[in-house]
Design a protein around this motif. Structure first.
Motif, PDB file in Angstrom:
ATOM      1  N   ARG A   1      -8.546  -0.719   3.653  1.00 11.71           N
ATOM      2  CA  ARG A   1      -9.766  -0.899   3.767  1.00 11.71           C
ATOM      3  C   ARG A   1     -10.314  -1.938   4.307  1.00 11.71           C
ATOM      4  O   ARG A   1     -11.407  -1.757   5.486  1.00 11.71           O
ATOM      5  CB  ARG A   1     -10.257   0.372   2.860  1.00 11.71           C
ATOM      6  CG  ARG A   1     -11.366   1.058   3.371  1.00 11.71           C
ATOM      7  CD  ARG A   1     -12.009   2.293   2.705  1.00 11.71           C
ATOM      8  NE  ARG A   1     -12.181   1.617   0.710  1.00 11.71           N
ATOM      9  CZ  ARG A   1     -11.470   1.726   0.298  1.00 11.71           C
ATOM     10  NH1 ARG A   1     -10.039   2.255  -0.079  1.00 11.71           N
ATOM     11  NH2 ARG A   1     -11.750   1.610  -1.052  1.00 11.71           N
ATOM     12  N   ALA A   2     -10.608  -3.242   3.827  1.00 11.13           N
ATOM     13  CA  ALA A   2     -11.481  -3.797   3.449  1.00 11.13           C
ATOM     14  C   ALA A   2     -10.991  -4.078   4.843  1.00 11.13           C
ATOM     15  O   ALA A   2     -11.914  -5.028   5.748  1.00 11.13           O
ATOM     16  CB  ALA A   2     -11.521  -4.855   2.465  1.00 11.13           C
TER      17      ALA A   2
ATOM     18  N   ARG B   1      -1.737   5.485   8.009  1.00 12.58           N
ATOM     19  CA  ARG B   1      -1.869   4.346   7.746  1.00 12.58           C
ATOM     20  C   ARG B   1      -1.152   3.818   8.999  1.00 12.58           C
ATOM     21  O   ARG B   1      -1.873   2.478   9.798  1.00 12.58           O
ATOM     22  CB  ARG B   1      -1.208   3.564   6.990  1.00 12.58           C
ATOM     23  CG  ARG B   1      -1.498   3.615   5.179  1.00 12.58           C
ATOM     24  CD  ARG B   1      -0.520   3.233   4.193  1.00 12.58           C
ATOM     25  NE  ARG B   1      -0.074   1.613   3.781  1.00 12.58           N
ATOM     26  CZ  ARG B   1      -0.690   1.177   3.860  1.00 12.58           C
ATOM     27  NH1 ARG B   1      -1.936   1.246   3.210  1.00 12.58           N
ATOM     28  NH2 ARG B   1      -0.259  -0.333   4.085  1.00 12.58           N
TER      29      ARG B   1
ATOM     30  N   THR C   1      -7.033   5.073   1.400  1.00 13.11           N
ATOM     31  CA  THR C   1      -6.860   4.555  -0.530  1.00 13.11           C
ATOM     32  C   THR C   1      -6.600   3.192  -0.707  1.00 13.11           C
ATOM     33  O   THR C   1      -6.885   2.484  -2.175  1.00 13.11           O
ATOM     34  CB  THR C   1      -6.164   5.600  -1.220  1.00 13.11           C
ATOM     35  OG1 THR C   1      -4.830   5.233  -1.018  1.00 13.11           O
ATOM     36  CG2 THR C   1      -6.612   7.402  -1.135  1.00 13.11           C
ATOM     37  N   ASP C   2      -6.252   2.639   0.160  1.00 14.02           N
ATOM     38  CA  ASP C   2      -5.393   0.732   0.054  1.00 14.02           C
ATOM     39  C   ASP C   2      -6.623   0.076   0.616  1.00 14.02           C
ATOM     40  O   ASP C   2      -7.357   0.082   1.246  1.00 14.02           O
ATOM     41  CB  ASP C   2      -4.303   0.478   1.001  1.00 14.02           C
ATOM     42  CG  ASP C   2      -3.985  -0.816   0.487  1.00 14.02           C
ATOM     43  OD1 ASP C   2      -4.358  -1.315   0.383  1.00 14.02           O
ATOM     44  OD2 ASP C   2      -2.527  -1.132   1.220  1.00 14.02           O
ATOM     45  N   ALA C   3      -7.123  -0.178  -1.002  1.00 15.80           N
ATOM     46  CA  ALA C   3      -8.463  -1.010  -1.087  1.00 15.80           C
ATOM     47  C   ALA C   3      -8.488  -2.171   0.117  1.00 15.80           C
ATOM     48  O   ALA C   3      -9.317  -2.742   0.290  1.00 15.80           O
ATOM     49  CB  ALA C   3      -9.071  -1.588  -2.241  1.00 15.80           C
ATOM     50  N   SER C   4      -7.270  -3.143   0.444  1.00 19.28           N
ATOM     51  CA  SER C   4      -7.175  -4.475   0.710  1.00 19.28           C
ATOM     52  C   SER C   4      -7.071  -4.066   2.262  1.00 19.28           C
ATOM     53  O   SER C   4      -7.365  -4.795   2.818  1.00 19.28           O
ATOM     54  CB  SER C   4      -5.845  -5.405   0.306  1.00 19.28           C
ATOM     55  OG  SER C   4      -4.405  -4.127   0.613  1.00 19.28           O
TER      56      SER C   4
ATOM     57  N   GLY D   1       0.975  -0.833  -0.329  1.00 19.49           N
ATOM     58  CA  GLY D   1       0.038   0.333   0.187  1.00 19.49           C
ATOM     59  C   GLY D   1       0.919   1.627  -0.486  1.00 19.49           C
ATOM     60  O   GLY D   1       0.742   1.906  -0.673  1.00 19.49           O
TER      61      GLY D   1
END
Length: 290
Positions: free
Chosen positions: A202-203, A147, A197-200, A6
């Motif tokens: 955020r998930a 982060r 912004t990092d999709a992984s 990320g």
């Protein structure tokens, strides 16, 4: 500390912004790889791979000088400059670079990386280019701050959910004080999610929020037919549960106060609540809040 996937994405996006904002044809950079060393990991506009993987030590070269001083540095002609050491001349010459600027990425007074912009001609780099490069570095800094906060909150949330008694609730689980910390962590994570912004990542963040919410279910209560709240309605209720005003909730979530009021009214209607407190209690009963 080595960069993760990320952080690498954030660095590349910042380099593209730097290149657009400065008009410089070449941009490259990297993040901390060891106590006092930055490794060049991302290249934009380069013609060779000479700079790829280059380890920049604090104090060495232009980037190392920026790291050591924690401030931007620039040279008009890299190869003849008397203001820097020349450990990396071979790589810079292979790429044909002459005018170069380097801007450190500084998070909480600690250098975490360096962004470079460069020309293949020896000419002064103006204030506009430097300002755009600094702005790109600030973008990376903010992303790294988010982060770091997410990592810290995720660690605290996981520890709370997997506490001595297996989680909050009756029995030997966390007491009232620890449970309040769980709720604070949940609210903070919900507020941070839209900024990730990092999709992984955020998930992962939202998955932990879900675990916190499920851990809050009362004995005998299930979520087979939960009240369907929109994510932003849950975000607003998380802030309300922390006791903040609509204005503070708006600031945390990056929304307008009127928008927060709208989400709150909608959530209250769905939960059959007439007051903010009733809405929070109902959401907790449904397992939507810890």
């Amino acid at each position: 500390m080595s960069a993760d996937g990320g952080e690498t994405v954030e660095m590349r996006a910042a380099l593209l912004r730097l290149r657009r904002g400065t008009g410089l044809p070449v941009a490259f950079g990297g993040l901390l790889d060891g106590p006092r060393q930055v490794r060049i990991g991302e290249l934009v506009g380069t013609g060779t791979r000479a700079l790829q993987g280059l380890a920049i030590s604090s104090g060495n070269g232009l980037g190392g000088k920026a790291v050591a001083l924690s401030r931007p540095c620039a040279v008009t002609d890299y190869h003849v400059s008397r203001h820097i050491s020349h450990e990396y001349d071979a790589a810079v010459a292979a790429e044909g670079l002459r005018s170069v600027l380097a801007v450190p990425v500084v998070v909480r007074r600690r250098v975490r990386g360096v962004l470079y912009g460069a020309l293949r001609a020896a000419q002064p780099l103006g204030d506009r280019a430097l300002s755009a490069a600094v702005a790109a570095a600030r973008d990376v800094e903010q992303a790294l701050v988010v982060r770091d906060e997410v990592r810290s909150l995720l660690a605290a949330a996981r520890e709370a959910v997997a506490g001595p008694g297996g989680g909050p609730g009756p029995g030997p689980g966390p007491g009232p004080e620890a449970w309040e910390q769980v709720r604070e962590a949940h609210g903070a994570l919900r507020a941070l999610a839209p900024r990730v912004t990092d999709a992984s990542l955020r998930a992962e963040l939202l998955a932990v929020c879900g675990r916190l919410e499920t851990a809050a279910l009362l004995p005998g209560h299930t979520r087979d037919r939960p009240v369907a709240l929109a994510p932003r309605e849950v975000d607003v209720l998380s802030c309300v549960a922390a006791g903040v005003t609509n204005a503070t909730a708006a600031e945390r979530l990056g929304l307008r106060p009127e928008t927060v009021k709208g989400y709150l009214r909608s959530a209250m209607r769905k939960l059959g609540a007439h007051t903010r407190l009733e809405a929070v209690v109902a959401a907790r009963r449904e397992g939507l809040l810890p």
